[in-house]
Design an enzyme around this catalytic site. Structure first.
Site, PDB file in Angstrom:
ATOM      1  N   SER A   1       0.839  -1.195   0.000  1.00 46.22           N
ATOM      2  CA  SER A   1       0.000   0.000   0.000  1.00 46.22           C
ATOM      3  C   SER A   1       0.878   1.250   0.000  1.00 46.22           C
ATOM      4  O   SER A   1       1.670   1.453  -0.919  1.00 46.22           O
ATOM      5  CB  SER A   1      -0.960  -0.031   1.197  1.00 46.22           C
ATOM      6  OG  SER A   1      -1.965   0.951   1.077  1.00 46.22           O
TER       7      SER A   1
ATOM      8  N   GLU B   1      -2.035  -2.861  -7.891  1.00 41.85           N
ATOM      9  CA  GLU B   1      -3.247  -3.151  -7.114  1.00 41.85           C
ATOM     10  C   GLU B   1      -3.751  -1.837  -6.567  1.00 41.85           C
ATOM     11  O   GLU B   1      -3.032  -0.843  -6.543  1.00 41.85           O
ATOM     12  CB  GLU B   1      -2.945  -4.150  -5.992  1.00 41.85           C
ATOM     13  CG  GLU B   1      -1.953  -3.668  -4.923  1.00 41.85           C
ATOM     14  CD  GLU B   1      -2.568  -2.802  -3.826  1.00 41.85           C
ATOM     15  OE1 GLU B   1      -3.752  -2.983  -3.509  1.00 41.85           O
ATOM     16  OE2 GLU B   1      -1.849  -1.922  -3.299  1.00 41.85           O
TER      17      GLU B   1
ATOM     18  N   HIS C   1      -4.774  -5.348  -1.343  1.00 36.72           N
ATOM     19  CA  HIS C   1      -5.723  -5.139  -0.250  1.00 36.72           C
ATOM     20  C   HIS C   1      -6.755  -6.257  -0.218  1.00 36.72           C
ATOM     21  O   HIS C   1      -7.962  -6.057  -0.399  1.00 36.72           O
ATOM     22  CB  HIS C   1      -6.402  -3.779  -0.384  1.00 36.72           C
ATOM     23  CG  HIS C   1      -5.487  -2.627  -0.087  1.00 36.72           C
ATOM     24  ND1 HIS C   1      -4.596  -2.126  -1.020  1.00 36.72           N
ATOM     25  CD2 HIS C   1      -5.306  -1.888   1.042  1.00 36.72           C
ATOM     26  CE1 HIS C   1      -3.924  -1.121  -0.479  1.00 36.72           C
ATOM     27  NE2 HIS C   1      -4.331  -0.952   0.760  1.00 36.72           N
TER      28      HIS C   1
END
Length: 300
Positions: free
Chosen positions: A110, A202, A272
């Site tokens: 992330s 992602e 995630h």
């Protein structure tokens, strides 16, 4: 040539630090227990337990803590506590020369993509995987994949084929991370070079038109044109407007990549998602996208 930090052995030490959002000592306990069960020692960085609104301490405190762990020769891996936002606020104050003196693994995903991307530019391998915050909700497979990654065990992921995958077999260096972060780094010294590499992306909680805008910008910056392959991980909790955008994630990506001839994988279990499988960025992998299965094999 990419530098691969030494793989861990039992008895080695992992430091858990905040580079972004805050993380308490109580929240750290499941992560400590996991690492201890693997025979590893744990250091909690000085930022664990600090509270500066959303962040785990001030920018200076987070920078000092990160540099402290980089400088510590006993620390063999730095595990980022959680993502959110804030790593870019300290990236230019981190002393990465310390990484060359004491090579070690950087672990997270992330917002940690900022570090993955910058370290890739500095030719250092990193691990995209669950963070300390992730441990209570991560699958056993995700946790085991991280253990295999940090201990240098052989890793091969075989997943079922998606209907919209584009088939092909390639070998190349794996790079990437969170699409929003990669997009935000374009034009900076931390923006990764994707030429002749396999790109993983992602994202979470984005509008479809945002995905389209970010992918267009990657293309305009020549980040899609010379790839060997593209792996699309979890595109989790995507949104649309009351007037539909008209394309889903797969359609956006396939349209932008239609002039290129590399394999594309959708819904790879990383990002995630609970089953967030560890990926070793900066290492060479074999990607085989077939009719029934996709195989990602780490060769380093």
């Amino acid at each position: 040539m990419i530098s691969i930090p030494p793989y861990l052995q039992k008895g080695d030490t992992v430091a858990i630090v905040c580079t972004a959002r805050k993380f308490s000592k109580e929240e750290a306990q499941p992560a400590i227990e996991l690492l201890t069960s693997w025979g590893l020692n744990v250091i909690l960085g000085d930022t664990i337990g600090l509270d500066n609104f959303q962040l785990g301490g001030t920018d200076e405190e987070r920078t000092v803590d990160f540099n402290k762990q980089l400088a510590n020769p006993d620390v063999k891996a730095i595990w980022c506590a959680r993502g959110g936002y804030g790593t870019v606020r300290i990236i230019d104050q981190i002393d990465f020369s310390l990484m060359k003196k004491n090579p070690k693994w950087l672990i997270g995903f992330s917002d940690v993509t900022t570090l993955h991307s910058h370290l890739n530019i500095l030719h250092t391998a990193t691990i995209h995987g669950i963070m300390a915050f992730s441990v209570p909700n991560a699958t056993n497979e995700a946790k085991e994949s991280l253990r295999n990654a940090i201990f240098g065990n052989k890793i091969t992921y075989t997943i079922s084929a998606e209907p919209l995958n584009r088939k092909g077999n390639v070998v190349g260096e794996l790079v990437g991370g969170n699409l929003s972060i990669l997009y935000s780094l374009l034009g900076s010294e931390s923006s990764i070079d994707t030429t002749n590499k396999i790109l993983f992306i992602e994202d979470l909680d984005e509008y479809l038109y945002h995905i389209d805008r970010m992918m267009h910008n990657l293309k305009r910056n020549n980040k899609l044109s010379n790839l060997k392959g593209l792996i699309v991980g979890g595109m989790t909790d995507m949104h649309d407007n009351s007037i539909p955008f008209g394309y889903n994630v797969e359609q956006i990506i396939l349209e932008l990549a239609k002039e290129y001839n590399y394999p594309i994988v959708f819904n790879f279990p990383a990002g995630h998602v609970k089953n967030n499988l560890a990926l070793k960025f900066g290492t060479v992998v074999s990607l085989e996208v077939g009719e029934k299965v996709t195989e990602l094999k780490f060769l380093q």
